[in-house]
Design a protein around this motif. Sequence first.
Motif, mmCIF file in Angstrom:
data_model
loop_
_atom_site.group_PDB
_atom_site.id
_atom_site.type_symbol
_atom_site.label_atom_id
_atom_site.label_comp_id
_atom_site.label_asym_id
_atom_site.label_seq_id
_atom_site.Cartn_x
_atom_site.Cartn_y
_atom_site.Cartn_z
ATOM 1 N N GLU A 1 0.840 -1.196 0.000
ATOM 2 C CA GLU A 1 0.000 0.000 0.000
ATOM 3 C C GLU A 1 0.876 1.248 0.000
ATOM 4 O O GLU A 1 1.719 1.439 0.887
ATOM 5 C CB GLU A 1 -0.911 -0.011 1.225
ATOM 6 C CG GLU A 1 -1.928 1.110 1.246
ATOM 7 C CD GLU A 1 -2.908 0.959 2.409
ATOM 8 O OE1 GLU A 1 -3.229 1.990 3.028
ATOM 9 O OE2 GLU A 1 -3.312 -0.178 2.705
ATOM 10 N N ALA A 2 0.681 2.100 -1.008
ATOM 11 C CA ALA A 2 1.510 3.290 -1.182
ATOM 12 C C ALA A 2 0.697 4.555 -0.947
ATOM 13 O O ALA A 2 -0.464 4.643 -1.346
ATOM 14 C CB ALA A 2 2.094 3.314 -2.595
ATOM 15 N N PRO A 3 1.295 5.572 -0.311
ATOM 16 C CA PRO A 3 0.617 6.869 -0.208
ATOM 17 C C PRO A 3 0.691 7.600 -1.540
ATOM 18 O O PRO A 3 1.681 7.478 -2.269
ATOM 19 C CB PRO A 3 1.435 7.596 0.868
ATOM 20 C CG PRO A 3 2.806 7.020 0.744
ATOM 21 C CD PRO A 3 2.616 5.577 0.337
ATOM 22 N N ILE A 4 -0.341 8.363 -1.871
ATOM 23 C CA ILE A 4 -0.325 9.162 -3.090
ATOM 24 C C ILE A 4 -0.738 10.594 -2.757
ATOM 25 O O ILE A 4 -1.548 10.825 -1.866
ATOM 26 C CB ILE A 4 -1.234 8.586 -4.197
ATOM 27 C CG1 ILE A 4 -2.684 8.494 -3.727
ATOM 28 C CG2 ILE A 4 -0.750 7.236 -4.657
ATOM 29 C CD1 ILE A 4 -3.651 8.072 -4.830
ATOM 30 N N ALA A 5 -0.150 11.539 -3.475
ATOM 31 C CA ALA A 5 -0.493 12.950 -3.330
ATOM 32 C C ALA A 5 -1.233 13.363 -4.586
ATOM 33 O O ALA A 5 -0.622 13.844 -5.550
ATOM 34 C CB ALA A 5 0.761 13.789 -3.113
ATOM 35 N N ALA B 1 2.835 14.672 -7.034
ATOM 36 C CA ALA B 1 4.264 14.568 -6.741
ATOM 37 C C ALA B 1 4.633 13.245 -6.094
ATOM 38 O O ALA B 1 5.743 12.751 -6.257
ATOM 39 C CB ALA B 1 4.704 15.726 -5.848
ATOM 40 N N THR B 2 3.714 12.676 -5.323
ATOM 41 C CA THR B 2 3.968 11.400 -4.661
ATOM 42 C C THR B 2 3.079 10.339 -5.276
ATOM 43 O O THR B 2 1.850 10.426 -5.192
ATOM 44 C CB THR B 2 3.693 11.490 -3.144
ATOM 45 O OG1 THR B 2 4.507 12.521 -2.588
ATOM 46 C CG2 THR B 2 4.002 10.174 -2.467
ATOM 47 N N GLY B 3 3.701 9.338 -5.889
ATOM 48 C CA GLY B 3 2.957 8.236 -6.482
ATOM 49 C C GLY B 3 3.397 6.937 -5.859
ATOM 50 O O GLY B 3 3.740 6.878 -4.686
ATOM 51 N N VAL B 4 3.438 5.875 -6.637
ATOM 52 C CA VAL B 4 3.839 4.580 -6.119
ATOM 53 C C VAL B 4 5.371 4.502 -6.130
ATOM 54 O O VAL B 4 5.969 3.699 -6.833
ATOM 55 C CB VAL B 4 3.204 3.443 -6.934
ATOM 56 C CG1 VAL B 4 3.405 2.098 -6.241
ATOM 57 C CG2 VAL B 4 1.717 3.691 -7.132
ATOM 58 N N ALA B 5 5.986 5.394 -5.350
ATOM 59 C CA ALA B 5 7.439 5.396 -5.226
ATOM 60 C C ALA B 5 7.892 4.527 -4.068
ATOM 61 O O ALA B 5 9.029 4.083 -4.015
ATOM 62 C CB ALA B 5 7.949 6.825 -5.041
ATOM 63 N N SER B 6 6.994 4.297 -3.116
ATOM 64 C CA SER B 6 7.298 3.443 -1.972
ATOM 65 C C SER B 6 5.988 2.887 -1.434
ATOM 66 O O SER B 6 4.912 3.444 -1.692
ATOM 67 C CB SER B 6 8.020 4.226 -0.870
ATOM 68 O OG SER B 6 7.132 5.136 -0.245
ATOM 69 N N PHE B 7 6.086 1.809 -0.696
ATOM 70 C CA PHE B 7 4.916 1.221 -0.052
ATOM 71 C C PHE B 7 5.024 1.450 1.457
ATOM 72 O O PHE B 7 4.897 0.527 2.258
ATOM 73 C CB PHE B 7 4.809 -0.273 -0.377
ATOM 74 C CG PHE B 7 4.504 -0.547 -1.825
ATOM 75 C CD1 PHE B 7 3.242 -0.317 -2.338
ATOM 76 C CD2 PHE B 7 5.498 -1.011 -2.678
ATOM 77 C CE1 PHE B 7 2.962 -0.567 -3.681
ATOM 78 C CE2 PHE B 7 5.228 -1.262 -4.015
ATOM 79 C CZ PHE B 7 3.951 -1.038 -4.523
#
Length: 431
Positions: free
Chosen positions: A97-101, A106-112
């Motif tokens: 589960e990844a946070p998104i902005a 600016a923040t996508g599926v770059a980390s879980f």
Amino acid sequence: MAALAVAGVASAQSSVTLFGVVDASISGYSSTSRDQNNGFTYNAQGVATGFNPLYLNKGSVKVSRTALANSGYNSSRLGFRGTEDLGGGLAASFWLEAPIANDDGATGVASFKRRSTVSLSGGFGEVRLGRDYTPTFWNDTVFDPFGTNGVGSNLINTANGFNVDTNGAKDTGGFGGNQNYDRASNSIGYFLPPNLGGFYGQVMYAFHEQDKYDNGNFTPKTGTGFVLNPKTGAIEQASVAKSRTGRYVGGRFGYANGPLDVAVAYGSSTVGDQFYAGITNKVDTLNFGASYDFGPLKLFGEFSKAKNKLDYEMTPTLGGRPDIDLTGYLLGVTVPVGAGLIRASYSSVKYDENLVAQSPFAVIPEDKKANKLAIGYVHNLSKRTALYATVARVSNKNGAALTVGGPGFVTAGGFTPKTSTGYDFGLRHAF
């Protein structure tokens, strides 16, 4: 044909789900500081030592911001989860589960960083490995009518999870620099099976993953400058060498049956250590929460106590730093109204630095305090889509500096943080 048959069986026994939340809001924040000086100057004991008749009070200064924000009702996220039936009541699962902005992309599926686990479950319960919520955070969010989201999030969450310097940024240190407040990485968790008549529980251990030297004298010195070693009394090279920082251990146990849900949790997080000085910094948290659904309304409550303490192998000659206690409580309610839901909460926190007067004439500063009132409304357009509105106000006393989010307070020039207000008007869609 045989290969296709095997593939058919495998797909029937497994499932993978794409899920997420996209939440956007028009949000406003303001933080007001006041000049509380009156022309008098005071010594360390609080006794007036001088007066400037020409002093002109500077009044108040407000910092405000209007933004298109995200996660005002539910945290915006994108996730993948799946389960494979292994037979005999045993199942293997994963959850990424990844946070998104979604407000700026600016923040996508770059980390879980929200959750990344693999688990094995069966009649014995579930064993879960990876990054996950800590047991002590669950009570803060489950028993909050606002779910620790948006400007309405309770002050227990704000004081524990917001950075002590920036106030408005989560997951950047929190009370005592506690990186394990809401989630812990490198963890092993165990969950009780769900068929225990309403009783539930979990325990977690998170590895610190620091290097340990069998001969401690070889632990690298990573500091700069020189300090007094409290164990030897000698002047030595400063060291912030870490051998335990990052460790977390905790558990949560509760009972849920019908309208009642009640739980207690305890956790200990090692937030810092200085190997050569023999000092370990921990944040220990104990909280208790409950909710009861009467039908026309649902009541929530929580009591929380966190202690930031320094453990010394040998107490310094001049005495060590006292423990710092953070005590908070929350009272909340939700009221269903047709397709909507009214939400309201009152929360309060107090910082006790356990200071001791060094002389009979010394004046100990009053404990920092803050309280918060939040009210909101959610209108469900469908099971997955909702409109919402929230307003909140924080009142700070004695130098506390908690906000609803957004900008911090002006403190330079003799200003003292006082009030923080905010609002969210948004749309949430889940899939």
